[in-house]
Design a protein around this motif. Structure first.
Motif, PDB file in Angstrom:
ATOM      1  N   LEU A  24     -35.947  -1.521 -39.745  1.00  0.00           N
ATOM      2  CA  LEU A  24     -35.644  -1.645 -41.083  1.00  0.00           C
ATOM      3  C   LEU A  24     -37.058  -0.605 -41.830  1.00  0.00           C
ATOM      4  O   LEU A  24     -36.987  -0.427 -43.275  1.00  0.00           O
ATOM      5  N   GLY A  25     -37.722   0.371 -40.937  1.00  0.00           N
ATOM      6  CA  GLY A  25     -38.280   0.730 -42.187  1.00  0.00           C
ATOM      7  C   GLY A  25     -39.589   0.261 -42.303  1.00  0.00           C
ATOM      8  O   GLY A  25     -39.731  -0.853 -42.330  1.00  0.00           O
ATOM      9  N   PRO A  26     -40.679   0.735 -43.336  1.00  0.00           N
ATOM     10  CA  PRO A  26     -42.068   0.017 -43.516  1.00  0.00           C
ATOM     11  C   PRO A  26     -41.518  -1.106 -44.548  1.00  0.00           C
ATOM     12  O   PRO A  26     -43.062  -1.828 -44.502  1.00  0.00           O
ATOM     13  N   GLY A  27     -40.880  -1.598 -45.207  1.00  0.00           N
ATOM     14  CA  GLY A  27     -40.852  -2.290 -46.662  1.00  0.00           C
ATOM     15  C   GLY A  27     -39.989  -2.095 -47.652  1.00  0.00           C
ATOM     16  O   GLY A  27     -39.735  -2.924 -47.738  1.00  0.00           O
ATOM     17  N   GLU A  28     -40.286  -1.299 -47.877  1.00  0.00           N
ATOM     18  CA  GLU A  28     -39.325  -0.666 -49.165  1.00  0.00           C
ATOM     19  C   GLU A  28     -37.861  -0.691 -48.947  1.00  0.00           C
ATOM     20  O   GLU A  28     -37.499   0.299 -47.675  1.00  0.00           O
ATOM     21  N   PRO A  29     -37.122  -1.443 -49.454  1.00  0.00           N
ATOM     22  CA  PRO A  29     -35.206  -1.635 -49.086  1.00  0.00           C
ATOM     23  C   PRO A  29     -34.987  -0.513 -48.452  1.00  0.00           C
ATOM     24  O   PRO A  29     -33.722  -0.083 -48.275  1.00  0.00           O
ATOM     25  N   GLU A  30     -35.231   0.341 -49.438  1.00  0.00           N
ATOM     26  CA  GLU A  30     -34.062   1.600 -49.491  1.00  0.00           C
ATOM     27  C   GLU A  30     -34.904   2.719 -48.648  1.00  0.00           C
ATOM     28  O   GLU A  30     -34.257   3.632 -48.278  1.00  0.00           O
ATOM     29  N   LEU A  31     -35.376   2.553 -47.726  1.00  0.00           N
ATOM     30  CA  LEU A  31     -36.082   3.153 -46.861  1.00  0.00           C
ATOM     31  C   LEU A  31     -35.966   3.267 -45.511  1.00  0.00           C
ATOM     32  O   LEU A  31     -35.467   3.411 -44.270  1.00  0.00           O
ATOM     33  N   ILE A  32     -34.591   2.742 -45.655  1.00  0.00           N
ATOM     34  CA  ILE A  32     -34.064   2.084 -44.577  1.00  0.00           C
ATOM     35  C   ILE A  32     -33.562   3.176 -43.871  1.00  0.00           C
ATOM     36  O   ILE A  32     -32.971   3.356 -45.089  1.00  0.00           O
ATOM     37  N   THR A  33     -32.388   3.151 -43.316  1.00  0.00           N
ATOM     38  CA  THR A  33     -31.514   4.272 -42.933  1.00  0.00           C
ATOM     39  C   THR A  33     -29.933   3.752 -43.501  1.00  0.00           C
ATOM     40  O   THR A  33     -29.572   2.906 -43.300  1.00  0.00           O
ATOM     41  N   LEU A  34     -29.263   4.853 -43.649  1.00  0.00           N
ATOM     42  CA  LEU A  34     -27.972   4.500 -44.050  1.00  0.00           C
ATOM     43  C   LEU A  34     -27.014   3.925 -42.345  1.00  0.00           C
ATOM     44  O   LEU A  34     -26.204   2.338 -43.041  1.00  0.00           O
ATOM     45  N   LYS A  35     -27.455   4.362 -40.990  1.00  0.00           N
ATOM     46  CA  LYS A  35     -26.683   3.496 -40.038  1.00  0.00           C
ATOM     47  C   LYS A  35     -27.316   2.271 -40.013  1.00  0.00           C
ATOM     48  O   LYS A  35     -26.182   1.389 -39.091  1.00  0.00           O
ATOM     49  N   GLY A  36     -28.507   2.106 -40.443  1.00  0.00           N
ATOM     50  CA  GLY A  36     -29.343   0.582 -40.491  1.00  0.00           C
ATOM     51  C   GLY A  36     -28.724  -0.601 -41.332  1.00  0.00           C
ATOM     52  O   GLY A  36     -27.808  -1.503 -40.587  1.00  0.00           O
ATOM     53  N   TRP A  37     -28.240   0.033 -42.206  1.00  0.00           N
ATOM     54  CA  TRP A  37     -27.652  -0.471 -43.620  1.00  0.00           C
ATOM     55  C   TRP A  37     -26.896  -1.314 -42.980  1.00  0.00           C
ATOM     56  O   TRP A  37     -26.029  -1.771 -43.192  1.00  0.00           O
ATOM     57  N   LYS A  38     -25.971  -0.224 -42.549  1.00  0.00           N
ATOM     58  CA  LYS A  38     -23.871  -0.477 -42.168  1.00  0.00           C
ATOM     59  C   LYS A  38     -24.014  -1.446 -40.676  1.00  0.00           C
ATOM     60  O   LYS A  38     -23.205  -1.890 -41.056  1.00  0.00           O
ATOM     61  N   ALA A  39     -25.445  -0.972 -39.617  1.00  0.00           N
ATOM     62  CA  ALA A  39     -25.059  -2.295 -39.001  1.00  0.00           C
ATOM     63  C   ALA A  39     -25.759  -3.064 -39.348  1.00  0.00           C
ATOM     64  O   ALA A  39     -24.928  -4.063 -38.803  1.00  0.00           O
ATOM     65  N   LEU A  40     -26.403  -3.910 -40.045  1.00  0.00           N
ATOM     66  CA  LEU A  40     -26.809  -5.274 -41.115  1.00  0.00           C
ATOM     67  C   LEU A  40     -25.336  -5.206 -41.085  1.00  0.00           C
ATOM     68  O   LEU A  40     -25.263  -6.871 -41.295  1.00  0.00           O
ATOM     69  N   GLN A  41     -24.296  -4.590 -42.146  1.00  0.00           N
ATOM     70  CA  GLN A  41     -23.440  -5.208 -43.141  1.00  0.00           C
ATOM     71  C   GLN A  41     -22.756  -5.631 -41.443  1.00  0.00           C
ATOM     72  O   GLN A  41     -21.985  -6.284 -42.311  1.00  0.00           O
ATOM     73  N   GLN A  42     -22.408  -4.765 -40.448  1.00  0.00           N
ATOM     74  CA  GLN A  42     -21.072  -5.688 -39.805  1.00  0.00           C
ATOM     75  C   GLN A  42     -21.560  -6.276 -39.024  1.00  0.00           C
ATOM     76  O   GLN A  42     -20.420  -6.559 -38.269  1.00  0.00           O
ATOM     77  N   SER A  43     -22.473  -6.700 -38.978  1.00  0.00           N
ATOM     78  CA  SER A  43     -23.421  -7.377 -38.030  1.00  0.00           C
ATOM     79  C   SER A  43     -23.021  -9.441 -38.493  1.00  0.00           C
ATOM     80  O   SER A  43     -22.551  -9.566 -39.254  1.00  0.00           O
ATOM     81  N   ASP A  44     -22.580 -10.321 -37.059  1.00  0.00           N
ATOM     82  CA  ASP A  44     -22.363 -11.845 -37.719  1.00  0.00           C
ATOM     83  C   ASP A  44     -23.166 -12.260 -37.589  1.00  0.00           C
ATOM     84  O   ASP A  44     -23.869 -13.455 -38.153  1.00  0.00           O
ATOM     85  N   ALA A  45     -24.616 -12.290 -37.108  1.00  0.00           N
ATOM     86  CA  ALA A  45     -26.448 -12.423 -36.625  1.00  0.00           C
ATOM     87  C   ALA A  45     -26.788 -11.627 -36.571  1.00  0.00           C
ATOM     88  O   ALA A  45     -26.797 -11.410 -36.226  1.00  0.00           O
TER      89      ALA A  45
END
Length: 234
Positions: free
Chosen positions: A10-31
Motif C-alpha cells: 500500500l505504500g507508506p500511508g498516503e493513498p496516492e503513493l500506492i502503485t497503479l498496479k496495486g490499485w488495480k489489484a485491489l479493484q479486481q479483488s473480491d476480498a
C-alpha cells in the motif's frame, strides 16, 4: 487478472503513493484482508484499511485481522493460521483475494509468514511492490539518502549505540525502522557524533507526518512505533 492470491503493497500511508498496479489489484479483488490492532479502549484500528477506503474501494470487500501487539508470537500465529484458512477457502471458491501491507509487502512485514505458508503449498501467489516508508521519508525531507560511493544499511529498532558507531565510521547512511525499541541507542549516537546529520520522522505519509533534524529535539524524544530515523555523515 488470473486467480492469484495477491500481496498488495500500500505504500507508506498516503493513498496516492500506492502503485497503479496495486490499485488495480485491489479493484479486481473480491476480498481484501487488512492488518489491524486493538486499542486499549477496545477499538479496532487499521491504517491499511483506511488507505484502501481512501482509494474508493468497495467497503464490503475489506476484512480486517487483528494482530496482538506483543513480543510473544503465539497469539499472532493463531491469527495468521485463521487468516490462512480464510484465504485458502476463498481461493478454492474461485474468489480473487488480496492481502495488504503498509510500505512494501516484502520489507519488514509480518505477513511473510502467510506468504511462506502459501508458497509451501504451491498456491498461486503474486506480490506487488510498494514504496517503503524510508524512501517516502527521504522525499518528504528533501534528502538524497545515498549518493556516489556511499553505502546504505537498513536496520530494525534493535540497534545498539556501538553498531551505529561502526556503520558511521564505515561511511554508511543508516536507516533505523521502528525506533521505539532503541531510544537510548539513538540518543547515545547523537551525543557521540555531533558531526552527523539526524533526520527523524513520525507517521510518514499520513496527516500526522512529522519531521525534524534538530538534534536537541530528537535527543529528548521518546519514539512512537511508527517512527524512523536517517543518519548521515555531514
Amino acid at each position: 487478472m488470473a486467480n492469484f492470491i495477491c500481496f498488495v503493497s500500500l505504500g507508506p500511508g498516503e493513498p496516492e503513493l500506492i502503485t497503479l498496479k496495486g490499485w488495480k489489484a485491489l479493484q479486481q479483488s473480491d476480498a481484501i484482508f487488512c492488518p489491524a490492532t486493538r486499542t486499549k479502549a477496545g477499538d479496532v484500528v487499521s491504517r491499511a484499511a483506511e488507505i484502501v477506503r481512501a482509494l474508493q474501494i468497495d467497503e464490503k470487500k475489506i476484512r480486517t485481522f487483528v494482530l496482538p501487539m506483543r513480543k510473544e508470537r503465539e497469539e499472532a500465529l493463531q491469527v495468521y493460521e485463521q487468516l490462512l484458512r480464510d484465504v485458502k477457502q476463498l481461493h478454492s471458491e474461485g474468489r480473487q483475494v488480496a492481502i495488504t501491507a503498509e510500505g512494501d509487502a516484502g520489507f519488514y512485514t509480518s505477513i511473510q509468514y502467510i506468504y511462506g505458508k502459501l508458497e509451501a503449498e504451491q498456491l498461486p501467489i503474486r506480490r506487488i511492490a510498494g514504496i517503503p516508508a524510508f524512501i517516502a521519508a527521504g522525499a518528504a525531507g528533501g534528502l538524497h539518502i545515498v549518493k556516489q560511493e556511499e553505502r546504505l544499511v537498513v536496520i530494525p529498532g534493535t540497534a545498539t549505540a556501538d553498531e551505529l558507531d561502526k556503520y558511521l565510521s564505515g561511511n554508511y547512511t543508516i536507516v533505523i525502522m521502528k525506533l521505539s525499541a532503541c531510544v537510548d541507542a539513538v540518543h547515545q549516537c547523537i551525543a557521540r557524533h555531533p558531526d552527523a546529520e539526524f533526520h527523524y520522522f513520525e507517521n510518514v505519509g499520513t496527516p500526522n507526518e512529522y519531521y525534524t533534524s534538530d538534534w536537541d529535539v530528537i535527543g529528548n524524544k521518546s519514539f512512537p512505533y511508527f517512527s524512523l530515523i536517517i543518519i548521515q555523515k555531514a
